[in-house]
Design a protein around this motif. Structure first.
Motif, PDB file in Angstrom:
ATOM      1  N   LEU A  15      14.778   1.731   5.389  1.00 46.61           N
ATOM      2  CA  LEU A  15      13.747   1.329   6.346  1.00 46.61           C
ATOM      3  C   LEU A  15      13.336   2.446   7.302  1.00 46.61           C
ATOM      4  O   LEU A  15      12.412   2.272   8.096  1.00 46.61           O
ATOM      5  CB  LEU A  15      14.232   0.136   7.170  1.00 46.61           C
ATOM      6  CG  LEU A  15      14.376  -1.181   6.423  1.00 46.61           C
ATOM      7  CD1 LEU A  15      14.957  -2.243   7.338  1.00 46.61           C
ATOM      8  CD2 LEU A  15      13.039  -1.637   5.871  1.00 46.61           C
ATOM      9  N   GLY A  18       9.536   3.421   7.822  1.00 45.86           N
ATOM     10  CA  GLY A  18       8.761   2.417   8.549  1.00 45.86           C
ATOM     11  C   GLY A  18       9.062   2.428  10.034  1.00 45.86           C
ATOM     12  O   GLY A  18       8.159   2.315  10.868  1.00 45.86           O
ATOM     13  N   LEU A  44       9.306  -3.006   7.670  1.00 49.99           N
ATOM     14  CA  LEU A  44       9.407  -3.367   6.249  1.00 49.99           C
ATOM     15  C   LEU A  44       8.081  -3.132   5.529  1.00 49.99           C
ATOM     16  O   LEU A  44       8.048  -2.549   4.436  1.00 49.99           O
ATOM     17  CB  LEU A  44       9.797  -4.844   6.112  1.00 49.99           C
ATOM     18  CG  LEU A  44      11.266  -5.190   6.207  1.00 49.99           C
ATOM     19  CD1 LEU A  44      11.448  -6.688   6.348  1.00 49.99           C
ATOM     20  CD2 LEU A  44      12.013  -4.672   5.001  1.00 49.99           C
ATOM     21  N   ILE A  45       6.978  -3.591   6.129  1.00 49.71           N
ATOM     22  CA  ILE A  45       5.660  -3.432   5.505  1.00 49.71           C
ATOM     23  C   ILE A  45       5.305  -1.948   5.373  1.00 49.71           C
ATOM     24  O   ILE A  45       4.862  -1.493   4.306  1.00 49.71           O
ATOM     25  CB  ILE A  45       4.590  -4.190   6.323  1.00 49.71           C
ATOM     26  CG1 ILE A  45       4.836  -5.687   6.233  1.00 49.71           C
ATOM     27  CG2 ILE A  45       3.192  -3.838   5.837  1.00 49.71           C
ATOM     28  CD1 ILE A  45       4.019  -6.514   7.211  1.00 49.71           C
ATOM     29  N   CYS A  46       5.501  -1.192   6.459  1.00 50.56           N
ATOM     30  CA  CYS A  46       5.174   0.239   6.431  1.00 50.56           C
ATOM     31  C   CYS A  46       6.039   0.989   5.440  1.00 50.56           C
ATOM     32  O   CYS A  46       5.561   1.879   4.729  1.00 50.56           O
ATOM     33  CB  CYS A  46       5.322   0.840   7.826  1.00 50.56           C
ATOM     34  SG  CYS A  46       4.133   0.193   9.007  1.00 50.56           S
ATOM     35  N   THR A  47       7.325   0.631   5.358  1.00 51.44           N
ATOM     36  CA  THR A  47       8.220   1.278   4.398  1.00 51.44           C
ATOM     37  C   THR A  47       7.752   1.015   2.974  1.00 51.44           C
ATOM     38  O   THR A  47       7.765   1.923   2.135  1.00 51.44           O
ATOM     39  CB  THR A  47       9.667   0.784   4.586  1.00 51.44           C
ATOM     40  OG1 THR A  47      10.110   1.142   5.895  1.00 51.44           O
ATOM     41  CG2 THR A  47      10.596   1.396   3.567  1.00 51.44           C
ATOM     42  N   GLY A  48       7.320  -0.221   2.697  1.00 53.17           N
ATOM     43  CA  GLY A  48       6.818  -0.543   1.361  1.00 53.17           C
ATOM     44  C   GLY A  48       5.591   0.277   0.996  1.00 53.17           C
ATOM     45  O   GLY A  48       5.482   0.813  -0.115  1.00 53.17           O
ATOM     46  N   LEU A  49       4.653   0.405   1.944  1.00 58.77           N
ATOM     47  CA  LEU A  49       3.450   1.204   1.679  1.00 58.77           C
ATOM     48  C   LEU A  49       3.789   2.680   1.465  1.00 58.77           C
ATOM     49  O   LEU A  49       3.256   3.334   0.559  1.00 58.77           O
ATOM     50  CB  LEU A  49       2.459   1.057   2.838  1.00 58.77           C
ATOM     51  CG  LEU A  49       1.855  -0.336   3.019  1.00 58.77           C
ATOM     52  CD1 LEU A  49       1.022  -0.391   4.296  1.00 58.77           C
ATOM     53  CD2 LEU A  49       1.002  -0.701   1.818  1.00 58.77           C
ATOM     54  N   LYS A  51       6.650   3.894   0.462  1.00 61.11           N
ATOM     55  CA  LYS A  51       7.376   4.042  -0.815  1.00 61.11           C
ATOM     56  C   LYS A  51       6.408   4.088  -1.984  1.00 61.11           C
ATOM     57  O   LYS A  51       6.587   4.870  -2.915  1.00 61.11           O
ATOM     58  CB  LYS A  51       8.375   2.909  -0.988  1.00 61.11           C
ATOM     59  CG  LYS A  51       9.171   3.052  -2.283  1.00 61.11           C
ATOM     60  CD  LYS A  51      10.360   2.182  -2.332  1.00 61.11           C
ATOM     61  CE  LYS A  51      11.160   2.279  -3.602  1.00 61.11           C
ATOM     62  NZ  LYS A  51      10.849   3.280  -4.555  1.00 61.11           N
ATOM     63  N   LEU A  52       5.355   3.251  -1.946  1.00 60.68           N
ATOM     64  CA  LEU A  52       4.344   3.290  -3.012  1.00 60.68           C
ATOM     65  C   LEU A  52       3.681   4.667  -3.088  1.00 60.68           C
ATOM     66  O   LEU A  52       3.479   5.211  -4.187  1.00 60.68           O
ATOM     67  CB  LEU A  52       3.282   2.218  -2.767  1.00 60.68           C
ATOM     68  CG  LEU A  52       3.662   0.791  -3.115  1.00 60.68           C
ATOM     69  CD1 LEU A  52       2.564  -0.162  -2.682  1.00 60.68           C
ATOM     70  CD2 LEU A  52       3.932   0.647  -4.603  1.00 60.68           C
ATOM     71  N   ASP A  55       6.203   7.223  -4.458  1.00 59.48           N
ATOM     72  CA  ASP A  55       6.363   7.032  -5.912  1.00 59.48           C
ATOM     73  C   ASP A  55       5.160   7.603  -6.664  1.00 59.48           C
ATOM     74  O   ASP A  55       5.305   8.205  -7.740  1.00 59.48           O
ATOM     75  CB  ASP A  55       6.537   5.557  -6.244  1.00 59.48           C
ATOM     76  CG  ASP A  55       7.898   5.018  -5.819  1.00 59.48           C
ATOM     77  OD1 ASP A  55       8.801   5.837  -5.512  1.00 59.48           O
ATOM     78  OD2 ASP A  55       8.050   3.779  -5.781  1.00 59.48           O
ATOM     79  N   SER A  82       8.589  10.927   2.534  1.00 60.07           N
ATOM     80  CA  SER A  82       8.522   9.664   3.268  1.00 60.07           C
ATOM     81  C   SER A  82       8.362   9.909   4.763  1.00 60.07           C
ATOM     82  O   SER A  82       7.559   9.252   5.433  1.00 60.07           O
ATOM     83  CB  SER A  82       9.786   8.829   3.031  1.00 60.07           C
ATOM     84  OG  SER A  82       9.894   8.458   1.694  1.00 60.07           O
TER      85      SER A  82
END
Length: 200
Positions: A15, A18, A44-49, A51-52, A55, A82
């Motif tokens: 995390l 984010g 959580l939302i920022c970490t997901g974005l 990570k995309l 990747d 990141s």
């Protein structure tokens, strides 16, 4: 205790981007600080974005690496990307928030009538070159240029440049005083004056 710390560390490391993004944003932006729960959800939302995006860069780097190699893609490289994205997005969001860019677009399209920084701060940011008249609760009036103003309408202070009291006899400049700090708790309302190019 060591087992709990060992289980939490990978989660916190995952995390981290984010949280870094949100910390940079809230350090710089005039945004209301969220609760701890909201802060975790935002992270959580920022970490997901992020990570995309990382990747995607990984796939692109591996594809470019089929022609020539710049280096190895490792976990440390992914973490560095990141953090770069986290700091960059945090700075970008703070800039967009401070300059009301996204909300201005949303207002034009008709999605909202709100400003990104709230009505109080929006009024001062919208008219940065205008003089104001502070109307005190006791009836006094002070005219000048606000160099700084409170973040919220309930507290804080105004820093007024070229303070001039307005009385029944006319304007009374404060001779020898360039700046005057006024408690917002003493102010009842604020008037924004018409632009005066030659006044400053």
């Amino acid at each position: 205790m060591g087992e709990i710390a060992g289980e939490l560390m990978p989660i916190l490391q995952a995390l981290l981007p984010g949280f870094v993004m949100m910390i940079v944003f809230y350090w710089l932006a005039d945004a209301k600080k969220p609760t701890q729960f909201e802060h975790v959800i935002q992270a959580l939302i920022c970490t997901g974005l992020i990570k995309l995006l990382v990747d995607g860069i990984s796939v692109l780097a591996i594809w470019i690496g089929s022609w020539f190699a710049v280096g190895l893609w490792t976990d440390n490289v992914a973490t560095a990307w990141s953090l770069v994205f986290a700091v960059g997005f945090g700075l970008a969001l703070a800039y967009l928030s401070q300059h009301d860019v996204l909300y201005k677009l949303a207002r034009k399209v008709g999605l909202t009538s709100r400003a990104s920084v709230g009505e109080w701060r929006y009024a001062f940011l919208r008219f940065p070159d205008r003089g104001v008249v502070l109307n005190f609760k006791d009836g006094r009036r002070l005219m000048g240029y606000p160099l700084a103003w409170p973040a919220e309408p309930e507290g804080g202070h105004f820093v007024m440049e070229f303070p001039t009291w307005i009385t029944e006899d006319g304007a009374v400049p404060q001779d020898g005083v360039t700046y005057l700090m006024v408690a917002n708790s003493d102010v009842q309302w604020v008037e924004f004056l018409e632009p005066q190019e030659s006044a400053k």
